[in-house]
Scaffold this active site. Structure first.
Site, PDB file in Angstrom:
ATOM      1  N   ASP A  57       0.843  -1.193   0.000  1.00  0.00           N
ATOM      2  CA  ASP A  57       0.000   0.000   0.000  1.00  0.00           C
ATOM      3  C   ASP A  57       0.881   1.247   0.000  1.00  0.00           C
ATOM      4  OD1 ASP A  57       0.920   0.247   2.669  1.00  0.00           O
ATOM      5  OD2 ASP A  57      -0.794  -0.869   3.406  1.00  0.00           O
ATOM      6  N   ASP A  59       1.354   4.950   1.770  1.00  0.00           N
ATOM      7  CA  ASP A  59       0.952   5.838   2.864  1.00  0.00           C
ATOM      8  C   ASP A  59       1.416   7.246   2.535  1.00  0.00           C
ATOM      9  OD1 ASP A  59      -0.005   3.729   4.798  1.00  0.00           O
ATOM     10  OD2 ASP A  59       2.045   3.048   4.418  1.00  0.00           O
ATOM     11  N   ASP A 140       9.066   4.333  13.031  1.00  0.00           N
ATOM     12  CA  ASP A 140       9.715   3.237  13.745  1.00  0.00           C
ATOM     13  C   ASP A 140      11.141   2.945  13.244  1.00  0.00           C
ATOM     14  OD1 ASP A 140       8.607   2.235  11.394  1.00  0.00           O
ATOM     15  OD2 ASP A 140       7.439   0.648  12.342  1.00  0.00           O
TER      16      ASP A 140
HETATM   17  P1  ATP Z   1       3.627  -2.598   5.026  1.00  0.00           P
HETATM   18  O1  ATP Z   1       2.474  -1.674   4.684  1.00  0.00           O
HETATM   19  O2  ATP Z   1       4.390  -3.074   3.860  1.00  0.00           O
HETATM   20  O3  ATP Z   1       3.238  -3.663   5.954  1.00  0.00           O
HETATM   21  P2  ATP Z   1       4.633  -0.231   6.297  1.00  0.00           P
HETATM   22  O4  ATP Z   1       6.003   0.132   6.775  1.00  0.00           O
HETATM   23  O5  ATP Z   1       4.048   0.643   5.237  1.00  0.00           O
HETATM   24  O6  ATP Z   1       4.696  -1.731   5.847  1.00  0.00           O
HETATM   25  P3  ATP Z   1       2.339   0.478   7.825  1.00  0.00           P
HETATM   26  O7  ATP Z   1       1.739  -0.231   8.993  1.00  0.00           O
HETATM   27  O8  ATP Z   1       1.563   0.626   6.576  1.00  0.00           O
HETATM   28  O9  ATP Z   1       3.703  -0.265   7.543  1.00  0.00           O
HETATM   29  O10 ATP Z   1       2.791   1.899   8.363  1.00  0.00           O
HETATM   30  C1  ATP Z   1       3.199   2.962   7.512  1.00  0.00           C
HETATM   31  C2  ATP Z   1       4.327   3.715   8.149  1.00  0.00           C
HETATM   32  O11 ATP Z   1       3.905   4.311   9.367  1.00  0.00           O
HETATM   33  C3  ATP Z   1       5.536   2.883   8.538  1.00  0.00           C
HETATM   34  O12 ATP Z   1       6.410   2.690   7.465  1.00  0.00           O
HETATM   35  C4  ATP Z   1       6.171   3.732   9.622  1.00  0.00           C
HETATM   36  O13 ATP Z   1       6.882   4.808   9.073  1.00  0.00           O
HETATM   37  C5  ATP Z   1       4.942   4.279  10.343  1.00  0.00           C
HETATM   38  N1  ATP Z   1       4.520   3.395  11.452  1.00  0.00           N
HETATM   39  C6  ATP Z   1       3.625   2.400  11.410  1.00  0.00           C
HETATM   40  N2  ATP Z   1       3.487   1.804  12.600  1.00  0.00           N
HETATM   41  C7  ATP Z   1       4.315   2.443  13.439  1.00  0.00           C
HETATM   42  C8  ATP Z   1       4.621   2.316  14.816  1.00  0.00           C
HETATM   43  N3  ATP Z   1       4.057   1.382  15.545  1.00  0.00           N
HETATM   44  N4  ATP Z   1       5.539   3.180  15.335  1.00  0.00           N
HETATM   45  C9  ATP Z   1       6.106   4.147  14.581  1.00  0.00           C
HETATM   46  N5  ATP Z   1       5.878   4.295  13.285  1.00  0.00           N
HETATM   47  C10 ATP Z   1       4.983   3.481  12.708  1.00  0.00           C
HETATM   48 MG    MG Z   2       2.076   0.569   4.481  1.00  0.00          MG
END
Ligand code: ATP
Ligand code: MG
Length: 451
Positions: A57, A59, A140
């Site tokens: 996805d 963001d 994170d």
């Molecule tokens: P994927 O969508 O591929 O699982 P992602 O890194 O995009 O991985 P998401 O859960 O969509 O994960 O979160 C988007 C972004 O928001 C992350 O890349 C990170 O920068 C931030 N983020 C998400 N969860 C946390 C958290 N628990 N603490 C700090 N930052 C977070």
């Molecule tokens: Mg994501």
């Protein structure tokens, strides 16, 4: 504060191109940008594109507040208390837009309103907004804090994420101890990204996990259900499972698996199910959380059923029903498995008792059960792992039966399955003893039967 310019990577120095970005995400980025706001892609979308992978996805982050975002998009819904976010809806596709998070000053009265922290340092609410650099520091991992700016297609890398990507290293931003305490789910995310992206977890990032794994107990069970799906049903289930165990996280998520010491047969069955699941995902086939939970909790149910039956002299069938209820009610305390899945888990388990009894019209009735296929696959898995002749013979018998009695295609159709699920009564009602439902508001959707 150093200028943002020093973190900038211009368009001709990186590989991300607009054609790799989802159309809806581009629409949102441009609408924000044209309205005069900063608009950037961040997180998994940027990270995966830089790694040459297809993002799950996209963001988006912006300096517009949630209310300003809402004013700009008709198809917008504001969600979340802990983190307020905007969801822009395009049919079934959802683009998540977050306002830049800022640092908070716990002493300022205004920030205390917007930020709430538990005594152990866990962030219960975090709605202070800030600049792009501050936003990067609240994320994170360094590899998740690279931004793609729609204004001039450049990247911003404030936390050295590009270097970590190059060296394939997963590093937390800031002090790992503090960051895991703020949000213990980051420990699960560390494992997930290590497995999914084949990264090496940095030693500073790895060290606190075993020590702090128990903090996961404080995470709402509903959030853990979502996280466990991402961990086990994203295509790298086996690697993830092994890492979770190595880092003592599995023990907190599934304490029941470790109560009597680890069981080799149970482990072999779980690992084989995860190998099969990873394969199905690679082939683009459907997977259900119910099946993997049924596998994970099978041996605890069997063990408990034998113990109850021995202790009380109860019929095995009745002891088995009690054991199912006990095991599920213990498990849903840590992971809130929604009722529609516990109903399927129970069906798969109950059918294990019915599959060996195929005389007369029984075979036909079992065969017509909506969960027959899952239950048969489960039986075949048990036969493979337990290497028991009776189970193997049973699998062969049912294989032949299926060949001689092909089901109409619609029997396995998704619609059919969903409909049956909705109507399905809770099978606990057939439990031998009268049980009470605990009336818990939070988990009204969850199996909270008291054992
Ligand atoms: P994927 O969508 O591929 O699982 P992602 O890194 O995009 O991985 P998401 O859960 O969509 O994960 O979160 C988007 C972004 O928001 C992350 O890349 C990170 O920068 C931030 N983020 C998400 N969860 C946390 C958290 N628990 N603490 C700090 N930052 C977070
Ligand atoms: Mg994501």
């Amino acid at each position: 504060m150093p200028s943002l310019e020093q973190y900038k990577i211009p368009r001709d120095k990186h590989t991300i191109s607009r054609k790799d970005i989802d159309d809806n995400a581009l629409k949102v980025l441009y609408r924000l940008h044209n309205a005069g706001y900063r608009a950037l892609l961040v997180g998994g979308g940027v990270r995966d594109l830089l790694l040459g992978l297809k993002p799950k996805d996209f963001d988006i982050t912006t300096n517009a507040t949630p209310e300003e975002i809402k004013a700009l998009f008709r198809n917008c819904r504001l969600i979340g208390r802990r983190f307020r976010l905007a969801h822009i809806l395009f049919g079934r596709d959802v683009i998540e837009v977050a306002t830049f998070r800022g640092h908070h000053d716990q002493k300022s009265a205004q920030d205390i309103q917007k930020v709430k922290q538990s005594q152990g340092g866990m962030l219960l609410r975090d709605n202070v907004y800030g600049s792009l650099e501050e936003d990067a520091e609240r994320r994170d991992f360094t590899v998740n804090a690279i931004y793609y700016d729609i204004a001039d297609f450049s990247l911003y890398d404030c936390c050295n994420g590009m270097q970590d990507l190059k060296e394939r290293r997963l590093t937390l931003i800031g002090d790992p101890d503090v960051r895991y305490r703020e949000d213990p789910v980051r420990m699960l995310r560390a494992i997930r990204f290590t497995a999914k992206l084949d990264l090496k977890i940095s030693p500073e990032c790895a060290e606190p996990i075993r020590r702090l794994s128990n903090l996961l107990q404080d995470i709402p069970a509903a959030r853990l259900f979502d996280e466990v799906i991402k961990l086990l049903l994203s295509g790298q289930g086996l690697t993830t499972y092994r890492l979770l165990k190595e880092y003592k996280l599995l023990q907190v998520l599934f304490p029941i698996l470790f109560k009597e010491g680890e069981d080799d047969t149970a482990t072999a069955m779980i690992e084989q199910a995860l190998i099969d699941t990873d394969k199905r995902i690679a082939q683009g086939k459907r997977v259900t959380p119910a099946y993997i939970y049924a596998v994970l909790l099978w041996y605890p149910v069997e063990q408990r059923a034998h113990a109850i039956s021995c202790e009380s002299g109860m019929e095995y069938h009745d002891a088995f029903l009690l054991a199912m209820n006990e095991v599920l009610s213990i498990q849903v305390k840590s992971i809130a498995i929604p009722k529609r899945f516990t109903a399927t888990i129970r069906d798969i388990w109950m059918l294990q008792l019915r599959l060996p009894r195929f005389g007369g019209k029984r075979a036909q009735r079992v065969y017509q059960h909506i969960k027959f296929r899952a239950a048969f696959d489960f039986l075949a898995l048990r036969a493979q792992i337990e290497n028991a002749t009776e189970l193997k013979d049973l699998v062969v018998w049912w294989q032949e039966y299926q060949q001689n009695n092909p089901l109409p295609v619609h029997q396995y159709g998704r619609q059919h399955i969903n409909k049956a699920n909705e109507k399905k009564p809770d099978t606990t009602k057939t439990a031998p003893k009268k049980r009470k439902y605990r009336n818990k508001k939070r988990s009204s959707n969850t199996d909270v039967l008291d054992a």
